[in-house]
Design a protein around this motif. Structure first.
Motif, PDB file in Angstrom:
ATOM      1  N   GLY A  60     -31.228  -7.887  19.744  1.00 18.49           N
ATOM      2  CA  GLY A  60     -32.330  -7.098  19.368  1.00 18.49           C
ATOM      3  C   GLY A  60     -31.516  -5.763  18.784  1.00 18.49           C
ATOM      4  N   GLY A  61     -30.489  -6.153  17.848  1.00 14.25           N
ATOM      5  CA  GLY A  61     -29.767  -4.927  17.246  1.00 14.25           C
ATOM      6  C   GLY A  61     -28.730  -4.243  17.850  1.00 14.25           C
ATOM      7  N   HIS A  62     -28.565  -4.777  19.172  1.00 15.34           N
ATOM      8  CA  HIS A  62     -27.500  -4.208  19.980  1.00 15.34           C
ATOM      9  C   HIS A  62     -25.908  -4.425  19.545  1.00 15.34           C
ATOM     10  CE1 HIS A  62     -26.247  -2.183  23.911  1.00 15.34           C
ATOM     11  NE2 HIS A  62     -25.752  -3.425  24.351  1.00 15.34           N
ATOM     12  N   PHE A  63     -25.901  -5.716  18.981  1.00 17.34           N
ATOM     13  CA  PHE A  63     -24.610  -6.167  18.755  1.00 17.34           C
ATOM     14  C   PHE A  63     -24.326  -5.741  17.215  1.00 17.34           C
ATOM     15  CE2 PHE A  63     -23.359  -9.791  21.819  1.00 17.34           C
ATOM     16  CZ  PHE A  63     -23.346  -8.838  22.787  1.00 17.34           C
ATOM     17  N   ALA A  64     -23.540  -5.194  16.652  1.00 15.58           N
ATOM     18  CA  ALA A  64     -23.162  -4.887  15.212  1.00 15.58           C
ATOM     19  C   ALA A  64     -22.734  -6.396  14.850  1.00 15.58           C
ATOM     20  CB  ALA A  64     -22.226  -3.845  15.015  1.00 15.58           C
ATOM     21  N   VAL A  65     -23.377  -6.760  13.653  1.00 16.13           N
ATOM     22  CA  VAL A  65     -23.243  -8.064  12.961  1.00 16.13           C
ATOM     23  C   VAL A  65     -22.884  -7.673  11.524  1.00 16.13           C
ATOM     24  CG1 VAL A  65     -24.158 -10.131  12.226  1.00 16.13           C
ATOM     25  CG2 VAL A  65     -24.791  -9.089  14.460  1.00 16.13           C
ATOM     26  N   ASP A  66     -23.724  -7.067  10.703  1.00 16.08           N
ATOM     27  CA  ASP A  66     -23.505  -6.870   9.525  1.00 16.08           C
ATOM     28  C   ASP A  66     -22.717  -5.535   8.972  1.00 16.08           C
ATOM     29  OD1 ASP A  66     -24.647  -9.221   8.655  1.00 16.08           O
ATOM     30  OD2 ASP A  66     -26.585  -8.398   9.022  1.00 16.08           O
ATOM     31  N   ALA A  67     -22.415  -4.729   9.982  1.00 19.95           N
ATOM     32  CA  ALA A  67     -21.931  -3.448   9.576  1.00 19.95           C
ATOM     33  C   ALA A  67     -20.980  -3.078  10.926  1.00 19.95           C
ATOM     34  CB  ALA A  67     -23.018  -2.309   9.499  1.00 19.95           C
ATOM     35  N   GLU A  68     -20.228  -1.972  10.592  1.00 17.52           N
ATOM     36  CA  GLU A  68     -19.253  -1.562  11.796  1.00 17.52           C
ATOM     37  C   GLU A  68     -20.058  -1.059  12.834  1.00 17.52           C
ATOM     38  OE1 GLU A  68     -15.927  -1.804  12.278  1.00 17.52           O
ATOM     39  OE2 GLU A  68     -16.088  -3.321  10.732  1.00 17.52           O
ATOM     40  N   PRO A  69     -19.855  -1.255  14.138  1.00 16.81           N
ATOM     41  CA  PRO A  69     -20.748  -0.472  15.276  1.00 16.81           C
ATOM     42  C   PRO A  69     -20.611   0.942  15.266  1.00 16.81           C
ATOM     43  CG  PRO A  69     -18.489  -1.424  16.007  1.00 16.81           C
ATOM     44  CD  PRO A  69     -18.741  -2.164  14.690  1.00 16.81           C
ATOM     45  N   ASP A  70     -21.578   1.702  15.512  1.00 21.37           N
ATOM     46  CA  ASP A  70     -21.605   3.175  15.370  1.00 21.37           C
ATOM     47  C   ASP A  70     -21.145   3.684  16.952  1.00 21.37           C
ATOM     48  OD1 ASP A  70     -23.960   2.878  16.894  1.00 21.37           O
ATOM     49  OD2 ASP A  70     -25.268   3.515  15.437  1.00 21.37           O
ATOM     50  N   PHE A  71     -21.240   2.627  17.716  1.00 21.29           N
ATOM     51  CA  PHE A  71     -20.830   3.106  19.292  1.00 21.29           C
ATOM     52  C   PHE A  71     -21.785   3.975  19.882  1.00 21.29           C
ATOM     53  CE2 PHE A  71     -16.998   1.534  17.356  1.00 21.29           C
ATOM     54  CZ  PHE A  71     -16.588   0.463  18.633  1.00 21.29           C
ATOM     55  N   VAL A  72     -23.123   4.207  19.449  1.00 19.76           N
ATOM     56  CA  VAL A  72     -24.258   4.893  19.861  1.00 19.76           C
ATOM     57  C   VAL A  72     -25.319   3.920  20.138  1.00 19.76           C
ATOM     58  CG1 VAL A  72     -25.953   6.820  19.400  1.00 19.76           C
ATOM     59  CG2 VAL A  72     -23.549   6.842  18.770  1.00 19.76           C
ATOM     60  N   ALA A  73     -25.713   3.019  19.248  1.00 23.87           N
ATOM     61  CA  ALA A  73     -26.626   2.256  19.381  1.00 23.87           C
ATOM     62  C   ALA A  73     -26.259   0.704  18.922  1.00 23.87           C
ATOM     63  CB  ALA A  73     -27.907   2.650  18.241  1.00 23.87           C
ATOM     64  N   THR A  74     -25.380   0.538  18.319  1.00 23.23           N
ATOM     65  CA  THR A  74     -24.697  -0.655  17.983  1.00 23.23           C
ATOM     66  C   THR A  74     -23.194  -0.793  18.423  1.00 23.23           C
ATOM     67  OG1 THR A  74     -23.900  -0.142  15.863  1.00 23.23           O
ATOM     68  CG2 THR A  74     -26.403  -0.856  15.901  1.00 23.23           C
ATOM     69  N   TRP A  75     -22.948  -2.214  19.064  1.00 25.62           N
ATOM     70  CA  TRP A  75     -21.736  -2.189  19.745  1.00 25.62           C
ATOM     71  C   TRP A  75     -21.036  -3.539  19.215  1.00 25.62           C
ATOM     72  CZ3 TRP A  75     -20.635   2.041  22.848  1.00 25.62           C
ATOM     73  CH2 TRP A  75     -21.766   2.793  23.192  1.00 25.62           C
ATOM     74  N   PRO A  76     -19.663  -3.664  19.478  1.00 26.98           N
ATOM     75  CA  PRO A  76     -19.196  -4.852  19.495  1.00 26.98           C
ATOM     76  C   PRO A  76     -19.879  -5.979  20.248  1.00 26.98           C
ATOM     77  CG  PRO A  76     -17.475  -3.415  19.564  1.00 26.98           C
ATOM     78  CD  PRO A  76     -18.812  -2.663  20.009  1.00 26.98           C
ATOM     79  N   PRO A  77     -19.763  -7.358  20.114  1.00 25.80           N
ATOM     80  CA  PRO A  77     -20.176  -8.321  21.010  1.00 25.80           C
ATOM     81  C   PRO A  77     -19.456  -7.830  22.424  1.00 25.80           C
ATOM     82  CG  PRO A  77     -19.880  -9.204  19.101  1.00 25.80           C
ATOM     83  CD  PRO A  77     -19.275  -7.911  18.937  1.00 25.80           C
ATOM     84  N   HIS A  78     -20.232  -7.988  23.474  1.00 21.88           N
ATOM     85  CA  HIS A  78     -19.700  -7.877  24.814  1.00 21.88           C
ATOM     86  C   HIS A  78     -20.512  -8.393  25.996  1.00 21.88           C
ATOM     87  CE1 HIS A  78     -22.598  -4.608  24.103  1.00 21.88           C
ATOM     88  NE2 HIS A  78     -22.823  -4.635  25.303  1.00 21.88           N
ATOM     89  N   CYS A  79     -19.872  -8.727  26.955  1.00 24.02           N
ATOM     90  CA  CYS A  79     -20.532  -9.377  28.080  1.00 24.02           C
ATOM     91  C   CYS A  79     -21.778 -10.339  27.775  1.00 24.02           C
ATOM     92  CB  CYS A  79     -21.353  -8.078  28.988  1.00 24.02           C
ATOM     93  SG  CYS A  79     -20.341  -6.759  29.398  1.00 24.02           S
ATOM     94  N   VAL A  80     -21.055 -11.455  27.147  1.00 22.61           N
ATOM     95  CA  VAL A  80     -21.617 -12.543  26.545  1.00 22.61           C
ATOM     96  C   VAL A  80     -22.058 -13.535  27.807  1.00 22.61           C
ATOM     97  CG1 VAL A  80     -21.882 -14.313  25.059  1.00 22.61           C
ATOM     98  CG2 VAL A  80     -21.271 -12.005  24.153  1.00 22.61           C
ATOM     99  N   GLU A  81     -23.219 -13.926  28.040  1.00 24.12           N
ATOM    100  CA  GLU A  81     -23.531 -14.709  29.102  1.00 24.12           C
ATOM    101  C   GLU A  81     -22.502 -15.968  29.349  1.00 24.12           C
ATOM    102  OE1 GLU A  81     -27.456 -15.918  28.771  1.00 24.12           O
ATOM    103  OE2 GLU A  81     -27.009 -16.863  27.014  1.00 24.12           O
ATOM    104  N   GLY A  82     -21.957 -16.247  30.278  1.00 21.99           N
ATOM    105  CA  GLY A  82     -20.934 -17.363  30.470  1.00 21.99           C
ATOM    106  C   GLY A  82     -19.548 -17.131  30.163  1.00 21.99           C
ATOM    107  N   THR A  83     -19.447 -15.991  29.702  1.00 17.69           N
ATOM    108  CA  THR A  83     -17.835 -15.665  29.337  1.00 17.69           C
ATOM    109  C   THR A  83     -17.085 -14.853  30.201  1.00 17.69           C
ATOM    110  OG1 THR A  83     -18.270 -13.577  28.219  1.00 17.69           O
ATOM    111  CG2 THR A  83     -18.627 -15.747  26.913  1.00 17.69           C
ATOM    112  N   ASP A  84     -15.794 -14.851  30.300  1.00 13.05           N
ATOM    113  CA  ASP A  84     -15.234 -13.893  31.385  1.00 13.05           C
ATOM    114  C   ASP A  84     -15.428 -12.683  31.224  1.00 13.05           C
ATOM    115  OD1 ASP A  84     -12.584 -13.914  33.204  1.00 13.05           O
ATOM    116  OD2 ASP A  84     -12.017 -12.552  31.440  1.00 13.05           O
TER     117      ASP A  84
END
Length: 200
Positions: A60-84
């Protein structure tokens, strides 16, 4: 007894070395384990939340995909289900947790109230079923998910405390601002030693 403990997002990706690790995260994990060893009997309910995001899209736009994350509304991928990264930190002993809440699941979510338990029940329903009136909040991160969860708890009519010795934030300034905002909203800002004082 009508008090609950909310443990917010004590996950590998939010602690040191994780995708969005905060300084002091591992210490918070260990501190919460000590709190539960000493004061589990103070709580009618212990609920722990986790971010639980999809690795297949931008959530839903939470992960930054096409641009750098702004660390306010968009973030690098994190806490992906099933991962460490989505797992609880190993220093957080979850054996005393009654209810596990997953939030996100395809959309942005900061507050524990935006999640559901394993049976699909809302946090509001879980609290009502247990007759909870008071909530202590600990975990990560002070300036984001702890803040949002505590504010929502107030909105739901709870008496809320945040234990400053068992939270850690992304940044010192935004964490201080968040705690000030919470205090203004009626949240008691305290340290977990109040539990020792109440017992003595």
């Amino acid at each position: 007894m009508t008090r609950a403990l909310f443990i917010i997002d004590v996950q590998n990706d939010f602690t040191e070395g994780g995708a969005l690790g905060v300084e002091g995260g591992a210490a918070v994990a260990a501190g919460i384990t000590r709190l539960l060893q000493q004061h589990r009997g103070d709580y009618a309910l212990v609920a722990a939340s986790r971010d639980w995001h999809s690795g297949e899209h931008d959530n839903g736009g939470h992960f930054a995909v096409d641009a750098e994350p702004d660390f306010v509304a968009t973030w690098p991928p994190h806490c992906v289900e099933g991962t460490d990264g989505a797992d609880y930190h190993p220093d957080f002993d979850t054996s005393a947790v009654d209810v596990h809440i997953r939030k996100g699941q395809g959309v942005p979510a900061y507050s524990i109230f935006e999640g559901t338990d394993d049976a699909g029940a809302s946090v509001s329903d879980v609290l009502a079923a247990r007759g909870i009136t008071d909530i202590d909040v600990v975990g990560l991160a002070t300036d984001y998910c702890v803040r949002a969860s505590a504010l929502d708890a107030v909105e739901h009519g709870q008496h809320v405390r945040v234990f400053t010795d068992l939270v850690a934030g992304v940044a010192a300034e935004s964490s201080a601002t968040a705690l000030a905002e919470l205090g203004h909203a009626g949240v008691v800002i305290a340290e977990s030693t109040v539990l020792d004082e109440a017992a003595s």
